[in-house]
Every structure is written in C-alpha cells, then in structure tokens.
Scaffold this motif. Structure first.
Motif: not given
Length: 445
Positions: A92, A380, A89, A127-128, A124-125
């Motif tokens: 970034t 959000t 998470v 996933l974002q 990981h990036l």
C-alpha cells in the motif's frame, strides 16, 4: 533468415551463450562467432555446402542482430518467504507514493514504482483489502450474498481450499453464531438450507476468486483456483474431511463493529490461549491458531501451520510441544524452524505458569509477559486492549473470588468466563458500556 537455417540456428544459440558469459562487446562476439562457425563447418556442418562469403555474411548478421536485439536474461532473485510476505504488507505504500508523485494511485503505477509486475502488485494489494474491480463486483451483489462474501473473505484471506459444514455456515450468515439456535423453527431451517446453495452459487458466479461446491451438508470452498470437476472435488472433499476436518467461519468486519464484549476476536483468542495453557495435545490446527495470532512468529505462518498439522496428526510422544520440537529439527527453512522452536518454547512456558496454580490474574499477566499481546494491542487495537484490561482488572478478579476454594481455581474461573459469552447473548450478563471501557484505553503518546 540465412540460406542455411541449420547453421544460423547453431550460431545464434552459441552467440547467446557468449553474451550471457562475456557481454555484448561486438569485436569479441564476432571473433567468437567466426571461430565457432569454422569449427562447426569442419565437423558437424561439413556437408552443409556453406561458401566462404555466406559464412562471413552469416557471422556478420548474427553478430549485428544479437548485439542490437538480444538481452541477457535476468537471474531470478532468490527471496525468502518472509521477504515475500513483507513485500505484500508494504504494497500500500507504493499507492501513496504514486499519489504523492502526482500519478494516479493505480495498480499499474504502484507496480512501476515498486519494480513488480501488475499481477503481483494486484495480489499484494488484495491481501491488504485493496481490489477496486473486485470491490465493485461485490458491491453489485445482493445484501445477503455480499455479507456472505465478507464472511468468506475474513475466514479465508489467502488462496487455498477448505471444508465448512452447511449448518455452521447458515448459523454464521443468518444468526452470527457457530451453531443453529435450538429455537429455530423447522420450516425456517429448511428454507435456509435450500437458500444457502443459491447464495454460494452467486458468490462463485460473481468472479471474485471463490469457487464453491456443496455436497449434501458439506461446503467446499476454494480461493484462487477452481476445482477440477465434480469427481475430483468429491474425492478431495473426502480426503480433506478425513485429514483436516472442517473450518469455522469468522465474523465479518461489519459484524465486529456491533459485536458483543465476549465476541471481540482478541478477547476470544486470549481466552482460548489461557484455557489451553496446560493442554498437552491438540486435536486440530484451529486450536493452535490463537497462539499464532497472539505470538506472530512469522508474517506468513502457512509453512509453520503445515508443521503443526503434522505434529498434531502424528502425536508420537503424547505431548504437542515435544512433537513440534522434534519436527522443527528437520525443517530446512531457518526462519520457519526458528518460529517453530519459539512457539514450542512459549507454549511450554505458559504451561508451567498454568501448572503452578497461581491466581488467575497472575496467570493472565504471566501469559502476557511471554506473548506480549497487550503491548501489541495497545497500538493496533486499542478498543480490544480496553476490553482485555477490563477483563483482567474487573471481571477476572470477581470471578476468581467465587472459585477461590476450587481445586483448580485458574481453570474454574476461566471456564466461568468462557460461559459468560452465552449469558451476554441471552441478556443475563451485561457488558460494560463505552464510558466504562474508556477508562481502560491505553495511554496516548
């Protein structure tokens, strides 16, 4: 290399073990090597014909080489699943840190700052939603294929494998619907059924992480890895259909921006939870996932979803909450066990609220009190918050008044609200405009 490879190999391995236990102090290592070699020559290596000078040279060479070149293996850090999910998470942040440090905000530099491998950081990036090379490949695709990729991305954001019905995919891709419109001409339907496998093949060939197979009216989607041949894929598809069934596709982010009122994903999830509030059993995991999205018990809910799947398939007690609680007692992962108990507790509480039969607006407030989705959406997703506030303050009271005399006014009103989606689609129900919704936005600050 020593003239006696057997002695050299034995001494090298022994020296590695000493360094791992005691470090690289040269004198201690030399004494260790000398003692070990002497013992070996007396026992196993007695017939090796190693002279005294050769033994001394071997000790010196192994000691020197190990001190200069051998590095003690790093013990792999044990991390909890939630820690790994949290790392994904915040990936970034390291791109921003690289830019602030005057470096190029690349995967390489982000990985260097985070102390991770490039492949881990890239995953990981992704996933974002940050994957420059992948995005470049997607942008080069034809418009229809590109839209199909966006639908698959939002429907299947993590690695795995799923089944989708062919007609459902056609309806989602061309009409942004879950089922084919009844009025669609037969020729158009036939043409799209022929066209879709070509589009899916283009997605696979693009090299963006999807491997897709079509068998009759069933689509097998795999992300992250490839299917191991057609024969194995066919066997898997048969078993997957029997055990887990078919998945529904979700609309892409581009489609969401022009969505109708009732197609807002948060409105859909809240309405689904309210309608399922007094259910005692569920037929598939998809019916429980809205609860997970609103409750957010875990950053990575996959292990809990596996437990939910077992609870649904077994249905030992005729009550999903009781089945889930029973299974959670045997879950070894403490966080997953706690999340499962929390989900069961929330579902039981909402069920009690639903069975009391209070006013629909009160039922909405009670569910929000337990799930706290409005507080979350206020920060959000403020536009979705405004739609839900409009639903709670305007639509729900009006619909509830029409069903005040119904034996079950809550569900009569909610079923009526659920039907408004189709009416909005055909134009018989008018959604509030942006100005009307603006009055229901969360307060700033």
């Amino acid at each position: 290399m020593s003239a006696n490879p057997e002695a050299f190999e034995f001494l090298r391995k022994s020296a590695y073990g000493h360094v791992q236990r005691h470090g690289k102090e040269m004198r201690a290592l030399r004494q260790h090597c000398q003692g070990v070699l002497d013992a070996w020559l007396r026992d196993e290596g007695g017939g090796s014909s190693v002279s005294s000078s050769e033994a001394n040279a071997l000790v010196e060479s192994v000691t020197s080489w190990v001190v200069q070149n051998y590095h003690k293996p790093k013990r792999k850090v044990l991390r909890r699943r939630e820690e790994r999910a949290a790392q994904a998470v915040v990936a970034t942040i390291f791109l921003d840190d690289a830019a602030e440090a005057g470096m190029k905000p690349s995967v390489r530099n982000a990985a260097r700052l985070a102390g991770r491998s490039k492949s881990t950081m890239a995953r990981h990036l992704r996933l974002q939603g940050i994957a420059p090379i992948r995005d470049k490949r997607i942008n080069a695709l034809p418009t229809r294929v590109k839209r199909l990729v966006h639908i698959l991305d939002i429907s299947f954001p993590i690695d795995g494998a799923w089944l989708v019905r062919l007609d459902h995919c056609i309806a989602k891709l061309w009409d942004d619907a879950d089922a084919l419109p009844e009025a669609i001409p037969r020729s158009t339907k036939s043409e799209r059924r022929k066209k879709l496998p070509e589009l899916l093949a283009a997605v696979t060939a693009a090299g963006i992480g999807f491997n897709i197979l079509v068998n009759s009216d069933v689509i097998a989607v795999r992300r992250g890895r490839r299917f191991h041949g057609v024969k194995d894929a066919a066997a898997w598809m048969e078993e997957e259909e029997r055990v887990n069934g078919f998945k529904l596709l979700r609309s892409s982010e581009t489609d969401r921006r022009r969505k109708r009122f009732w197609d807002d994903p948060w409105v859909v999830d809240v309405l689904a939870v309210l309608l399922a509030g007094n259910w005692r059993t569920f037929s598939n995991v998809d019916q429980v996932e809205p609860w997970l999205r609103l409750l957010r018990p875990l950053i990575d809910p996959r292990p809990l979803i596996a437990v939910i799947q077992i609870a649904i398939s077994r249905a030992m007690q005729g009550d999903f909450v009781l089945d889930l609680q029973s299974l959670c007692a045997g879950v070894t992962d403490g966080e997953v066990r706690k999340a499962g108990y929390r989900l069961a507790s929330v579902m039981e509480t909402v069920r009690l609220y639903a069975e009391r039969g209070w006013e629909p607006v009160d039922y909405f407030d009670d569910a929000d009190h337990v799930l706290k989705f409005m507080t979350y959406l206020a920060t959000t997703a403020p536009k979705s918050y405004a739609k839900l506030m409009y639903f709670r303050n305007v639509i729900l009271p009006k619909v509830a008044a029409d069903y005040a005399d119904d034996p079950n006014p809550i569900y009569a009103a909610l079923r009526r609200c659920n039907a408004l989606s189709d009416e909005e689609r055909v134009g018989t129900w008018k959604a509030p405009n942006a100005g009307e919704l603006a009055a229901f936005l969360p307060p700033k600050g």
